[in-house]
Motif scaffolding. Structure first.
Motif, PDB file in Angstrom:
ATOM      1  N   CYS A  36       6.948   4.308   4.088  1.00  0.00           N
ATOM      2  CA  CYS A  36       5.587   4.483   4.597  1.00  0.00           C
ATOM      3  C   CYS A  36       5.325   3.433   5.678  1.00  0.00           C
ATOM      4  O   CYS A  36       5.483   2.245   5.434  1.00  0.00           O
ATOM      5  N   HIS A  38       2.577   2.477   6.810  1.00  0.00           N
ATOM      6  CA  HIS A  38       1.333   1.736   6.572  1.00  0.00           C
ATOM      7  C   HIS A  38       1.562   0.570   5.608  1.00  0.00           C
ATOM      8  O   HIS A  38       1.089  -0.538   5.832  1.00  0.00           O
ATOM      9  N   CYS A  39       2.266   0.832   4.488  1.00  0.00           N
ATOM     10  CA  CYS A  39       2.396  -0.213   3.458  1.00  0.00           C
ATOM     11  C   CYS A  39       3.853  -0.506   3.106  1.00  0.00           C
ATOM     12  O   CYS A  39       4.121  -1.280   2.190  1.00  0.00           O
ATOM     13  N   SER A  41       5.956   1.179   1.583  1.00  0.00           N
ATOM     14  CA  SER A  41       6.399   1.693   0.283  1.00  0.00           C
ATOM     15  C   SER A  41       7.473   2.762   0.488  1.00  0.00           C
ATOM     16  O   SER A  41       7.451   3.503   1.470  1.00  0.00           O
ATOM     17  N   CYS A  59       2.010   8.909   1.290  1.00  0.00           N
ATOM     18  CA  CYS A  59       2.474   7.778   0.499  1.00  0.00           C
ATOM     19  C   CYS A  59       1.835   7.864  -0.887  1.00  0.00           C
ATOM     20  O   CYS A  59       0.651   8.134  -1.004  1.00  0.00           O
ATOM     21  N   CYS A  62      -0.338   3.983  -1.104  1.00  0.00           N
ATOM     22  CA  CYS A  62      -1.589   3.770  -0.369  1.00  0.00           C
ATOM     23  C   CYS A  62      -2.306   5.079  -0.082  1.00  0.00           C
ATOM     24  O   CYS A  62      -3.401   5.059   0.475  1.00  0.00           O
TER      25      CYS A  62
HETATM   26 ZN    ZN Z   1       1.830   3.565   1.990  1.00  0.00          ZN
END
Ligand code: ZN
Length: 341
Positions: A36, A38-39, A41, A59, A62
């Motif tokens: 991911c 963004h985070c 993961s 995800c 998040c």
């Molecule tokens: Zn994420």
């Protein structure tokens, strides 16, 4: 896995639909498993609803959605991803760069779109992730003042060199084929020393410079320092092997790109064009080639060989570009230009 990209028809043959290009991107950007953006993961799942755009994932940590281009310079693109591969192909295979006007004609997109694509690709060429090998062994440094006369003074006497008011480019090149270039505000030691130390792994190098006195202090901190005094018509020292011809060759590439391709170059974009030129310099490999062979009277075959620096295959360069792409998002400005983070 696609192992070669020879030409634009070849790209379209190997990727009959956009889905193939998307799989190609995913295979490179997520080579170590889907992540991911963004985070970071690794726990995510594909969204396959009717209204979902292709290649969309969510995800599980998040809950945000993403595709392979999220947070890359291609973020939010509406273009076919194959066009992006073609644009990379054009930039990487042109010897002095390609202007947005020419690229727009080849790709069938608007010139402004091509300009943004070119800058997105140059943004991926930026080495802020320190993917390049540090400069080592013999390092030549030099500076150049580049660009034409200021617009307000066109037609006026336009002196070259130091004090001309043009942007200064600081170049370092090691003799094993690596180079760096950066726009610098002046040629003082305080400005150049931190830049140079970011490019080298240790002070255990032999520094080669021209006669400029600003390098004296920097040279004293290095293992060895040799100078060639151009004002005394000294361009190489056969005894010590000192010359700065490699660094001057990099500068020549910059000048040629500006004369031949990027005529109307804004000062604020100069660093990105430098990144492109230095990229081209750094992604070559030495190839030993026979340029002459003949048979002697006794029947023995003699060969004369030379080392030629060839660009590495395009597909390998595309791979390096995409591996460093996440986190280099470019945003559109209100004036239909681009904003860099
Ligand atoms: Zn994420």
């Amino acid at each position: 896995m696609i192992s070669e990209l020879d030409s634009i028809p070849d790209i379209w043959r190997r990727m009959p639909s956009e889905m193939h290009a998307r799989r190609f991107f995913e295979g490179i950007i997520w080579a170590g498993g889907r992540q991911c953006p963004h985070c970071k993961s690794g726990n995510s799942g594909a969204l396959r609803g009717k209204s979902c755009r292709p290649g969309l994932y969510q995800c599980r940590d998040c809950r945000l959605q993403f595709t392979v281009t999220t947070h890359t310079p291609m973020h939010g693109t509406k273009l076919d991803l194959r066009l992006w591969i073609c644009a990379m192909f054009l930039v990487l295979t042109s010897s002095k760069g390609i202007s947005s006007v020419v690229m727009a004609r080849f790709l069938g997109v608007n010139q402004k779109t091509a300009w943004k694509m070119g800058h997105a690709i140059r943004e991926m060429m930026d080495d802020r992730n320190q993917g390049l090998l540090p400069l080592d062994d013999i390092v030549e440094v030099d500076e150049a003042y580049i660009g034409g006369a200021p617009k307000s003074l066109s037609g006026a006497y336009n002196p070259p060199g130091k004090g001309c008011g043009k942007p200064m480019v600081f170049v370092a090149a090691s003799r094993d084929g690596q180079a760096r270039a950066k726009v610098a505000s002046d040629d003082q030691r305080a400005t150049l020393e931190p830049v140079l130390s970011g490019w080298i792994a240790s002070d255990d190098i032999t520094l080669m410079t021209d006669g400029s006195t600003s390098y004296l202090g920097i040279g004293a901190t290095m293992e060895e320092h040799h100078r060639v005094i151009h004002s005394q018509h000294e361009y190489a020292n056969p005894e010590t092997g000192a010359h700065v011809n490699t660094a001057e060759a990099v500068i020549a590439q910059v000048q040629r790109a500006l004369v031949g391709v990027y005529h109307n170059l804004g000062r604020k974009h100069l660093q990105r064009y430098l990144d492109e030129i230095v990229w081209r310099w750094n992604h070559r490999e030495p190839v030993r080639e026979v340029f002459k062979q003949w048979t002697t009277k006794s029947g023995a075959l003699r060969k004369k060989t030379t080392v030629i620096w060839r660009p590495i295959p395009v597909v390998d360069q595309v791979r390096v570009l995409l591996q460093g792409a996440v986190g280099k998002q470019i945003r559109r400005s209100k004036e239909y230009g681009l904003c860099w983070p």
